[in-house]
Scaffold this active site. Structure first.
Site, PDB file in Angstrom:
ATOM      1  N   CYS A 168       0.852  -1.191   0.000  1.00  0.00           N
ATOM      2  CA  CYS A 168       0.000   0.000   0.000  1.00  0.00           C
ATOM      3  C   CYS A 168       0.889   1.244   0.000  1.00  0.00           C
ATOM      4  CB  CYS A 168      -0.956   0.020   1.190  1.00  0.00           C
ATOM      5  SG  CYS A 168      -0.148   0.308   2.773  1.00  0.00           S
TER       6      CYS A 168
ATOM      7  N   CYS B 114       3.441   1.803   2.787  1.00  0.00           N
ATOM      8  CA  CYS B 114       4.734   1.113   2.651  1.00  0.00           C
ATOM      9  C   CYS B 114       5.728   2.009   1.920  1.00  0.00           C
ATOM     10  CB  CYS B 114       4.564  -0.198   1.885  1.00  0.00           C
ATOM     11  SG  CYS B 114       3.464  -1.388   2.657  1.00  0.00           S
TER      12      CYS B 114
ATOM     13  N   ASP C 184       8.039  29.622 -32.493  1.00  0.00           N
ATOM     14  CA  ASP C 184       9.147  29.996 -33.358  1.00  0.00           C
ATOM     15  C   ASP C 184       8.760  29.616 -34.789  1.00  0.00           C
ATOM     16  OD1 ASP C 184      11.941  30.776 -33.913  1.00  0.00           O
ATOM     17  OD2 ASP C 184      12.141  28.660 -34.431  1.00  0.00           O
TER      18      ASP C 184
END
Length: 739
Positions: free
Chosen positions: A22, A25, A433
């Site tokens: 989970c 952890c 550009d």
């Protein structure tokens, strides 16, 4: 990275972490690693990886040891190791067996008509394997965490199921219908099942196993795009040795070697076509569905497929330097990163389990204090333990990142990190550009106008000789035009590049000047009125006018033209539809810039022309100072500073490595429409992350009070908890359908 001697150079270490169940952890491992001197770690629950910044020379064994001391496993990545699906297979087996045993228990407990004498004992026999063997991953992880003085989601699950089992055994043996109760004259013939919770323990275990299984499968599917990208490369290659094809492993291919590519084969690595002509399918790298034609001198990308004739290619990049490898690296780095919003979720997950344990104890105490009885108090406390789920919080961001960045890679869009997603949401202005972005960037010589008494051929020859020494697209167009006419151009000496203005050099003893009127004025070169008029005519036609002069005056004008990309107008329309204001930025003159802007649908007031390379940064900064949130799109070396200055830098992948490095988003395709796709995908990914987090937070905020109030059956709580994680991952998987 070079630093001063009083600072230690950092290096990156990646670890594959095992045993996480989970988000808590991941938070715990992250804290353990960050306690080491000089270590900065990020642990990703969804990818099961730890990205660790450590002082140079640090032994990875120190990091692995720290993770193992926390109760988990860690190892360095092994590219040769196939994908591990054992854990998913093991979960599937446990789920299948547990489900078959749990359903009869649930039906017996909840449907009185099915209950027969001593049915509770049958429920015990069916439920015990589920609660012990089926839930063993939860119990084992809870025990390991207990040994290390911590708690995770597994702690809650293990406590909840074991509490339900323990209470049921007590009721079975010591309750009114139990063995002890029978000694005092009570009858054990069924009914009276309110105190028996075998169905809760078995059902919760089954639902949570289902959640873990589908979560594991979904996480694997989420990372499938990156795995597909990594698998694109060829495994072997036909190297040419003395004119003969010799097939060898790809690892033996070196830069400079020539190799053959037959129709239907993958191009082994990045290179340049030496001989042959063919179509190349680049869809797996760029997302473009139509094969591109390549011939001698054209660059090709490793991993693309030759769909036409035989090609002979000279390798220019191999291994980790190839475009495919760099793309995979960028995608993986993005997937391992964490957005600011995820760090908040991680902090919540880190304290979530202890808070839930306290809340469960308070719930039990409150129910008992109000005299509602042991059974409802126990039911509410178990429901609180089981309903809580920080997993959805931990999965919210990384799973969306996994799928979003992977889908982007398939479409030729590379998102550098989670922070980029926030930037795409806020931008309102996109600076484009002109050359190479809005236009093809492939300039060609369109017109030659010589002054009276000047030979046009001599004008082109001298100009071509000077421009041949320059890498600027306009210069290369003039040089190419001269080579097409004369086959070769004379040598130039004392070449000088006047950045943004032009160039000068000596050709056949003649000092030649070529460029803008400003350069001619600075050098004291005169320009006749006739040439000024010719120059205006060239610019009115939408071309770039270049003056050429020697002997102290201008001798002629060359017209160089660029072509607008076919997709540019549609791309501008799509950018506007995203709420963005497109601005055309170019070093060309106002007339040329306005002609291009009119062709693609950019307003005349949104054209900034005649800008030197250094001035691009000033334009971006000026827009930002005016309150605009700016994205800059460019592909050249001179675009890199502006890309870095902007709120969101978008590099066209057909450009230079410097521009790509400076950008936040990289579009591998040369199609400007891909820029709109990139912004849409990034915004969609961010929206998915927000939706996931709203669900994950909202679920817990709503579910915990309901459980504490006794309004949720523990078994339903277990199903809801499992579904919360599955929902988050499934919601993220919808990004795979992005087009």
């Amino acid at each position: 990275m070079t630093q001063t001697t009083d600072r230690i150079t950092a290096q990156q270490v990646e670890l594959i972490v095992g045993g996480m169940t989970c988000a808590s952890c991941a938070s715990r491992i992250e804290r353990k690693l960050n306690k080491l001197d000089g270590v900065s770690a990020t642990v990703n629950y969804a990818t099961e990886k730890a990205t660790v910044s450590v002082p140079a020379g640090t032994d990875p064994a120190v990091l692995i040891g720290a993770v193992e001391k926390a109760g988990y496993t860690a190892a360095l990545p092994d590219p040769a190791k196939p994908e591990d699906v054992d854990s998913e297979y093991g979960l599937g087996t446990r789920l299948l067996v547990s489900a078959q045993l749990a359903w009869p228990v649930i039906l017996l407990s909840m449907v009185p008509a099915l209950q027969f004498p001593y049915w509770q004992w049958a429920s015990l026999l069916l439920a015990l394997p589920v609660i012990t063997w089926g839930a063993w991953p939860f119990h084992r992880a809870a025990w390991q965490n207990l040994r290390h003085g911590s708690s995770t989601m597994d702690t809650l699950v293990s406590m909840g199921t074991l509490a339900a089992l323990g209470w049921s055994l007590y009721a079975l043996f010591f309750g009114e219908a139990g063995m002890i109760g029978m000694k005092h004259g009570f009858s054990f013939t069924g009914g009276g099942s309110d105190a028996i919770y075998f169905e809760v323990a078995a059902g919760v275990t089954t639902f949570l196993l289902a959640g873990r299984y589908f979560e594991a499968r979904s996480k694997r599917r989420a990372g499938s795009a990156l795995r597909a990208l990594l698998s694109l490369g060829a495994k072997d290659v036909a190297i040419l040795r003395d004119g003969e094809e010799v097939r060898v492993p790809i690892a033996e291919l070196a830069v400079g070697a020539e190799f053959a590519v037959r129709p239907g084969e993958k191009i082994a690595t990045d290179g340049v076509v030496e001989r042959g002509r063919s179509g190349v399918d680049t869809s797996m790298v760029t997302g473009e569905s139509v094969p591109s034609e390549v011939g001698e001198g054209d660059a090709v990308v490793g991993g693309t497929v030759n769909v036409g004739g035989r090609l002979v290619v000279r390798a220019t990049k191999v291994g980790a330097d190839t475009q495919l490898a760099q793309m995979a690296k960028l995608v993986e780095q993005a997937q391992n990163g964490k957005a600011d919003v995820q760090r908040l979720a991680d902090r919540v997950s880190g304290v979530f389990v202890p808070v839930v344990l306290v809340l469960a104890a308070l719930t039990l105490g409150a129910w008992l204090a109000f005299g509602d009885g042991v059974e409802p108090a126990f039911t509410a406390a178990v429901a609180v333990l089981i309903i809580a789920c920080p997993c959805a919080l931990g999965l919210a961001t990384p799973t969306a990142l996994l799928v979003g960045t992977g889908r982007g890679a398939q479409l030729g869009i590379l998102i550098k990190g989670p922070q980029v997603l926030e930037s795409t949401r806020r931008i309102d202005t996109v600076v484009l550009d002109k050359t190479g972005t809005v236009t093809t960037g492939k300039m060609a010589l369109r017109a030659i106008h010589a002054d009276a008494g000047v030979d046009p051929g001599r004008l082109l020859e001298l100009a071509g000789a000077v421009e041949d020494a320059s890498e600027h697209p306009i210069a290369q167009a003039i040089a190419s035009g001269a080579r097409e006419k004369f086959g070769a151009v004379p040598e130039v000496s004392e070449f000088v590049n006047a950045e943004g203005l032009g160039a000068a050099g000596i050709v056949d003893g003649t000092q030649v000047l070529i460029g803008r009127p400003q350069l001619f004025a600075e050098r004291g070169f005169g320009v006749s009125e006739a040439l000024r008029e010719l120059r205006d005519d060239v610019e009115r036609e939408g071309n770039t006018a270049v003056l050429v002069g020697w002997d102290g005056r201008a001798q002629g004008v060359l017209g160089v033209g660029d072509t607008v990309k076919l997709s540019a107008r549609d791309a501008i329309t799509r950018l506007k539809a995203l709420g963005l204001r497109p601005i055309l930025l170019t070093g060309d003159n106002e007339t040329v810039a306005r002609a291009v802007a009119a062709e693609v649908g950019i307003e005349p007031g949104d054209v900034v022309a005649g800008v030197l390379p250094a001035g691009k940064v000033e334009v971006v900064s000026r827009l930002q100072a005016a309150g605009r949130v700016v994205a800059m799109v460019g592909d050249g070396v001179n675009d890199a500073p502006a890309l870095a200055t902007s709120n969101l830098g978008i590099a066209m992948g057909t450009g230079t490595d410097v521009a790509i490095e400076a950008g936040d988003l990289t579009v591998v395709r040369s199609d400007l429409g891909a820029v709109a796709d990139a912004i849409r995908l990034a915004r969609r990914t961010f929206a998915t992350i927000r939706g996931n987090l709203v669900w994950a937070f909202g679920y817990n905020v709503a579910a915990l009070p309901l459980a504490a109030a006794g309004l949720l059956n523990p078994m339903i709580a277990g199903a809801a908890m499992a579904l919360s994680s599955v929902f988050v991952v499934s919601n993220s998987l919808r990004l795979r359908r992005f087009h």
